[in-house]
Design a protein around this motif. Structure first.
Motif, PDB file in Angstrom:
ATOM      1  N   ALA A  14      32.962  37.202  33.619  1.00  0.00           N
ATOM      2  CA  ALA A  14      31.838  36.843  34.498  1.00  0.00           C
ATOM      3  C   ALA A  14      30.734  36.168  33.689  1.00  0.00           C
ATOM      4  O   ALA A  14      30.128  35.187  34.148  1.00  0.00           O
ATOM      5  CB  ALA A  14      31.311  38.082  35.207  1.00  0.00           C
ATOM      6  N   ALA A  15      30.487  36.654  32.480  1.00  0.00           N
ATOM      7  CA  ALA A  15      29.472  36.040  31.622  1.00  0.00           C
ATOM      8  C   ALA A  15      29.852  34.610  31.260  1.00  0.00           C
ATOM      9  O   ALA A  15      28.987  33.720  31.235  1.00  0.00           O
ATOM     10  CB  ALA A  15      29.268  36.883  30.358  1.00  0.00           C
ATOM     11  N   ARG A  25      20.127  30.327  29.826  1.00  0.00           N
ATOM     12  CA  ARG A  25      18.915  30.891  30.455  1.00  0.00           C
ATOM     13  C   ARG A  25      19.253  31.666  31.719  1.00  0.00           C
ATOM     14  O   ARG A  25      18.511  32.549  32.117  1.00  0.00           O
ATOM     15  CB  ARG A  25      17.925  29.787  30.757  1.00  0.00           C
ATOM     16  N   GLY A  26      20.354  31.328  32.359  1.00  0.00           N
ATOM     17  CA  GLY A  26      20.759  32.032  33.573  1.00  0.00           C
ATOM     18  C   GLY A  26      21.575  33.282  33.313  1.00  0.00           C
ATOM     19  O   GLY A  26      21.900  34.024  34.236  1.00  0.00           O
ATOM     20  N   ARG A  30      21.973  41.088  35.486  1.00  0.00           N
ATOM     21  CA  ARG A  30      22.061  41.054  36.945  1.00  0.00           C
ATOM     22  C   ARG A  30      23.001  39.932  37.401  1.00  0.00           C
ATOM     23  O   ARG A  30      23.822  40.127  38.297  1.00  0.00           O
ATOM     24  CB  ARG A  30      20.669  40.870  37.551  1.00  0.00           C
ATOM     25  N   ALA A  31      22.912  38.757  36.750  1.00  0.00           N
ATOM     26  CA  ALA A  31      23.791  37.642  37.119  1.00  0.00           C
ATOM     27  C   ALA A  31      25.253  37.960  36.799  1.00  0.00           C
ATOM     28  O   ALA A  31      26.156  37.612  37.565  1.00  0.00           O
ATOM     29  CB  ALA A  31      23.353  36.362  36.401  1.00  0.00           C
ATOM     30  N   VAL A  32      25.479  38.622  35.684  1.00  0.00           N
ATOM     31  CA  VAL A  32      26.843  39.011  35.301  1.00  0.00           C
ATOM     32  C   VAL A  32      27.389  40.037  36.292  1.00  0.00           C
ATOM     33  O   VAL A  32      28.535  39.924  36.745  1.00  0.00           O
ATOM     34  CB  VAL A  32      26.883  39.534  33.850  1.00  0.00           C
TER      35      VAL A  32
END
Length: 191
Positions: A14-15, A25-26, A30-32
């Motif tokens: 996912a990363a 930067r994203g 939480r994004a992962v």
């Protein structure tokens, strides 16, 4: 730190996707978590911090881009000559095209390393280890050329892959196979 290897692999995958799509930067826990489809807070249980996540993601990318043993086994039945090196470089292009996100994520990590000296040191170590392993493999397997041949081939293929994945219209997608052939012919001596 949590120890479920399958979950850790899913989080690093996912990363990779987050890096490829949103850049360094994203890349947040939480994004992962969102990309992996796991509850918020899961990634923070698997990685000591963002730097740990970046380091493990860099190593995971190389794992994802590792050659398929069956394909390599078939290729390595051929004589150790320039034609075999050409076939191996075409396989590299195939693997990178199949995992475009992985290679783009690696480019994002390289860019992030230009801004963060501690990350630069760690990523340099990782990529240096990979390059040294490739040099040793080339020499141990008896492919034509020497250490310098492998370094030049590495630099040329890296540039070609960056161009192809980021701005494919510059060279034209149809030109890639012939460019790989030319690159190897001009870099690797005849056996």
């Amino acid at each position: 730190m949590a120890q479920n290897p399958a979950r850790r692999a899913a989080l690093t995958d996912a990363a990779v996707d987050v890096l490829a799509e949103q850049g360094a930067r994203g890349l947040t826990f939480r994004a992962v978590d969102a990309r992996a489809g796991v509850p918020v807070g899961t990634a923070s249980n698997y990685f000591a911090g963002r730097d740990d996540l970046l380091d493990q993601t860099a190593r995971h990318i190389h794992h994802r881009l590792t050659p398929d043993p069956v394909i390599i086994g078939g290729l390595l039945r051929a004589p150790r000559d320039r034609a075999l090196v050409t076939a191996l470089m075409h396989d590299l292009v195939r693997r990178v095209e199949a995992d475009r996100s992985g290679y783009l994520a690696l480019l994002e990590l390289r860019l992030e390393a230009t801004r963060r000296p501690e990350m630069r040191a760690r990523l340099t170590t990782t990529l240096r280890e990979q390059l040294e392993a490739n040099i040793a493999y080339h020499l141990d397997e008896g492919f034509p050329g020497d250490r310098e041949t492998v370094v030049v081939l590495y630099l040329a293929m890296t540039g070609l892959l960056v161009e192809h994945l980021t701005l494919p219209g510059v060279l034209g997608a149809d030109a890639l196979p012939a460019l790989v052939d030319t690159l190897v012919a001009r870099t690797v001596p005849e056996a």
